[in-house]
Design an enzyme around this catalytic site. Sequence first.
Site, PDB file in Angstrom:
ATOM      1  N   HIS A   1       8.060 -15.068  31.851  1.00 18.55           N
ATOM      2  CA  HIS A   1       7.085 -14.496  31.118  1.00 18.55           C
ATOM      3  C   HIS A   1       7.741 -13.450  30.061  1.00 18.55           C
ATOM      4  O   HIS A   1       7.811 -12.335  29.696  1.00 18.55           O
ATOM      5  CB  HIS A   1       6.583 -13.359  32.063  1.00 18.55           C
ATOM      6  N   GLN A   2       8.759 -14.243  29.207  1.00 20.66           N
ATOM      7  CA  GLN A   2       9.633 -13.604  28.119  1.00 20.66           C
ATOM      8  C   GLN A   2       8.580 -13.174  27.242  1.00 20.66           C
ATOM      9  O   GLN A   2       7.519 -13.812  26.850  1.00 20.66           O
ATOM     10  CB  GLN A   2      10.359 -14.361  27.702  1.00 20.66           C
TER      11      GLN A   2
END
Length: 671
Positions: free
Chosen positions: A543-544
């Site tokens: 989930h960068q």
Amino acid sequence: MSSAAATCGCPAPYVGPPLTATCGAGQFLVFMGLLDGYLRAQCDVADPCGRVSCRSAPRDLDYDFVVVGGGSGGAVAAARLSEVPGWRVLLLEAGGDEPPGSQVPSMVLNYHGGELDWNYSTEPETAACQGYPGKRCKWVRGKVLGGCSVLNGMMYLRGHPKDYDYWAAAGNPGWGYRDVLPYFLKSEDNRELGEVDAAFHGSGGPLTVQRFPDRPAMADHILQAGRELGYGVSRDLNGANFTGFAIAQAKNRNGSRVSSARAFLRPARGRPNLDVMLNSTVTRVLIDEKTKQARGVEFVLNGQKRSVRVSKEVIVAGGAVNSPQILLLSGVGDKQHLAEVGVPLRHHLPGVGKNLMNHVAFFVSFLARNETSRYDLDWAAATEYLLKRSGPMSSTGLSQVTAKLSTKYADPSGDDPDLQMFFAGYLAGCAKTGEVGARMDDGPRSVSISPVVLHPKSRGRISLRSADPLAPPLIRANYLTHRDDVNTLVEGVKIAVRLGATRALARYGLELDRSAPPGCDMPFGSDAFWECAVRQFTGPENHQAGTCKMGPDSDPDAVVDSSLRVRGVKGLRVMDASVMPALVSANTAATIMMIAEKGADMVKEVWKQGSVTSRAGWAGHWPGGRDHGWPGKPAAAGWSAPGWRRNSPGANRLRDVAASSGNPGWNSWTG
């Protein structure tokens, strides 16, 4: 002629890799090879007739728009922009097309670490990932048409309304929850409107959303375990209730994955104004040194450098790692860093690559002593899937279960969870023989519960390793460098341990793995022990975000403005997770698609073609009308919901951010 070509009535070029490559050779070869062949002959799974036709070279040297990256954001942007017949749109994707096996939900982990993955690793971490080789955490990032939407768990979650209102209060007008909800609805084709809070969902869009057709019995027992601990069960974490345990909806249709490419690009495959090129790695955006206008894009295909010109805009949608990398390679970034690596400066923009965020987790492992360790994939499961698109292969096992919970560190209102729980087990991913009941080993089944920090305060950075555009960037995640992240994660671990000990799960004989990580010689179960454990075996989520931060003029780290335009460069925008000022409190895929939906409409408005649906036209999507706030919440003028009262913690947080960003009017609203 391939079996798919004979069955489906159209050419079916081979798209790899095969499932055998994802499970390992040897004993897996025969069964997984046969299964791969059967899947390739399924017209709805392999979809040979519906795939996008990809070009081996640009049709023209000039395009109106070039979209860089065909992932969760880029596929949406290219599809929406090509809705205007007079616009020539080129989509450049560094990877290939998605293979048939990746469409099977239970194969969700099979393609991690292979040729569909960029195979990135962080630089050595100082406070996390200490138990891994080189103190580096691995990052899964999609290098394939559809990007991470081909590799992720398909969970459809949007986060909390406060996430978006925080964006707006930070100086980004038009990004509050009431502004972005219509774009979620625009994409969505929810097939279970009677089972969710329908006012929050859309139908008829390209993105199919529904629960998987199969789930293991333990999934429902986990919901019971949550109730036993005093937590609620939500039928819709995207609806009126944002907390509790849930069987999440997912991006799937007829038992198979719906990636961004399948949802948005394949329906647009017949448009003569849309060109798609695969295996084309963009090396830089060509920017005029004097006018600072984006003039084109340079890319590498088959080892040869090529370029195309752009008459209107370049849309960068490479994701939180590749988008800042491309900007830096283009000479847009901190001038000192660019000088160090030998990249000519085009525009000094110091925020590029900063503000790197990711959700951080820890895997709490259990042995289910009352269940044997056997393969969930066998001939029975395969036959059910091939004939009915149901059974274990049509789901992600326990990974469809999630929970949004509040620790003692969360907003006291109780309406803004700071913790998410993921679960893993019962996944029909690989098998050696396909024999029903075949054992993996002589031990019991294993399952895991993973607490995830939803509001991480640790920040990292993306930078260039060198001026070589094909070299991987430097990734400094800086996990767990902020004390609050550690505290929240340890609290989450303790909740996971309590879940495993509930009566609801006693039938499985769950036994907590009590093995101590290296160097963790503290008393087992103490806060000090769990802190040591999470620092040793840190779990990075996919989930960068945040590395091309959206923000106002007053924010020195802002890379794009509220229209997603790169500051100081004309004709250049970013549409992906990198623009998020702060992480949403959920999986990020749905939000990325929303960003691209909204971004494409902004482009259409600027170039005077009109948006697909005008702003006024969205009023019909608001139950009770747009001016009445979001469904289930009071109107803005009289908000009094929990967590949104004047001087409440949530309102005060927004007030402080807004005031510091040049929005003094919010003081009177919250004060």
